[in-house]
Scaffold this active site. Structure first.
Site, PDB file in Angstrom:
ATOM      1  N   ASP A 197       0.859  -1.194   0.000  1.00 25.27           N
ATOM      2  CA  ASP A 197       0.000   0.000   0.000  1.00 25.27           C
ATOM      3  C   ASP A 197       0.895   1.244   0.000  1.00 25.27           C
ATOM      4  OD1 ASP A 197      -3.134   0.785   0.966  1.00 25.27           O
ATOM      5  OD2 ASP A 197      -1.562   2.266   1.408  1.00 25.27           O
ATOM      6  N   HIS A 210      -4.619  14.479  -9.446  1.00 22.31           N
ATOM      7  CA  HIS A 210      -4.881  13.072  -9.759  1.00 22.31           C
ATOM      8  C   HIS A 210      -4.020  12.521 -10.876  1.00 22.31           C
ATOM      9  CE1 HIS A 210      -8.090  11.590  -7.256  1.00 22.31           C
ATOM     10  NE2 HIS A 210      -8.175  10.531  -8.033  1.00 22.31           N
ATOM     11  N   GLU A 240      -4.670   2.405  -4.384  1.00 27.24           N
ATOM     12  CA  GLU A 240      -3.201   2.408  -4.343  1.00 27.24           C
ATOM     13  C   GLU A 240      -2.711   1.167  -3.613  1.00 27.24           C
ATOM     14  OE1 GLU A 240      -4.649   2.968  -1.146  1.00 27.24           O
ATOM     15  OE2 GLU A 240      -2.807   4.009  -0.549  1.00 27.24           O
TER      16      GLU A 240
END
Ligand code: GH3
Ligand code: MG
Ligand code: MG
Length: 337
Positions: A197, A210, A240
């Protein structure tokens, strides 16, 4: 044709394609080869094979290497370099080999190989080329449904199936020659699951937008693919978060490979964004546990890594053995609350 396109699975597609080619061309042998590249080098590995009068079978790798160097097949090597539709050679056994790479744009990672005693008639070539075209289009469709559109990694939908395959392949590995010897020198070989992560990724979006966030995800996906081996599997689980399945290696090696990836991300210079780090939790995979339970263990180790400074790799079984994590009784439908 109906048989070929009735599948939702790459292995079954391979099997029906080589069965059809074998039947229509009367070949001595037909194979599907995977072409992989490690740096500038290309390698060839058979993933399915049928002999005259036989039944088509998938072929599992006998070792963890990338396969045979393409230098052993110079005509195929030249064909791939020059983006040609086919190559032919005559082997020492007097048999002809016809190679038909499956081109997607300028890339071919699959190739059909047909071994034949007599030269191919124009009619046979025409028919085989037709099969190759259907095969290419259908493979493309399957890829599209199995892959994440941003990063090209496998998507979550394919995870359970890939995990089951890896466990099945590991049973084959366990009977392969040389294993006892490998065990003598190293720890026990297992499969591993790692959850990756990105740390403070919301901050990347907030500060750079973004588009830059997406760029970071693509670059991390590329780092994942170059850090892990061809037999390992890399998924984007959404957002993610990424998942890696590592095949047949011992704990020290698994830790080393995962740690090297973490360090690669830490030292990578992300355009505009600069430094990005990841936290990783990993656990061993056992056929006795359901995928949900295994993922839960890796997640627990990941949360531990997040709570203890981020940018680190934590191993579930080690945390449990050290009393730092509690095992949680879970069942398949309910996880932790
Ligand atoms: P932590 O270190 O605790 O993981 O913090 P974090 O900020 O990474 O975690 P959090 O779950 O709060 O935020 C994840 C963010 O990821 C929120 C969301 O906007 C972003 N995100 C999810 N999917 C995508 C995507 O496809 N593209 C981009 N650019 N951002 C995404
Ligand atoms: Mg995050
Ligand atoms: Mg997250």
């Amino acid at each position: 044709m109906v048989d070929m396109t009735g599948h939702r699975d790459h292995t079954m597609l391979d099997i029906s394609v080589i069965s059809a080619v074998q039947e229509l061309s009367g070949a001595a042998r037909t194979r599907v080869l995977t072409i992989s590249s490690v740096g500038e080098q290309h390698f060839v590995r058979s993933r399915a094979c049928i002999h005259a009068g036989g039944v088509a079978c998938p072929e599992e790798p006998q070792d963890s290497g990338p396969g045979e160097p393409i230098a052993l097949y110079p005509e195929l090597g030249a064909c791939l370099r020059h983006h040609e539709p086919r190559a032919e050679s005559i082997g020492a056994d007097g048999l002809r080999r016809l190679w038909l790479p499956i081109w997607f744009g300028d890339k071919a990672d699959t190739c059909l190989e047909i071994v034949h005693a007599a030269p191919f008639t124009p009619e046979a070539l025409y028919m085989v080329n037709g099969i190759v075209s259907v095969y290419r289009n259908f493979q493309n469709l399957l890829d599209y449904s199995e892959r994440d559109s941003l990063t090209g990694l496998l998507n979550r939908k394919t995870f359970d199936d890939q995990l089951a395959r890896m466990l099945h392949a590991s049973e084959t590995d366990a009977t392969a020659p040389g294993l006892a010897e490998r065990r003598h020198h190293h720890g026990e070989e297992k499969q591993w699951l790692a959850v990756v992560d990105v740390d403070h990724f919301k901050g990347v979006n907030d500060r750079f937008g973004h588009l830059y966030g997406d760029e970071v995800l693509i670059l991390i996906a590329n780092l994942l693919q170059s850090s892990f081996r061809a037999q390992d599997r890399v998924f984007r689980f959404g957002g993610e978060e990424f998942v890696v399945l590592l095949r047949s290696t011992d704990l020290d090696n698994a830790r080393r490979i995962i740690e090297r990836f973490r360090a690669d991300v830490e030292t990578h210079d992300f355009p505009q964004v600069g430094r990005v780090t990841v936290s990783i939790g990993f656990t061993s995979v056992s056929a006795a546990d359901s995928p949900v339970v295994t993922l839960g263990h890796a997640d627990q180790a990941l949360y531990y890594a997040k709570a203890h400074g981020r940018n680190r790799v934590c191993h579930y079984e080690e945390l449990v053995a050290g009393g730092l994590l509690q095992t949680v009784a879970v069942n398949d439908t309910a996880e932790f609350f």
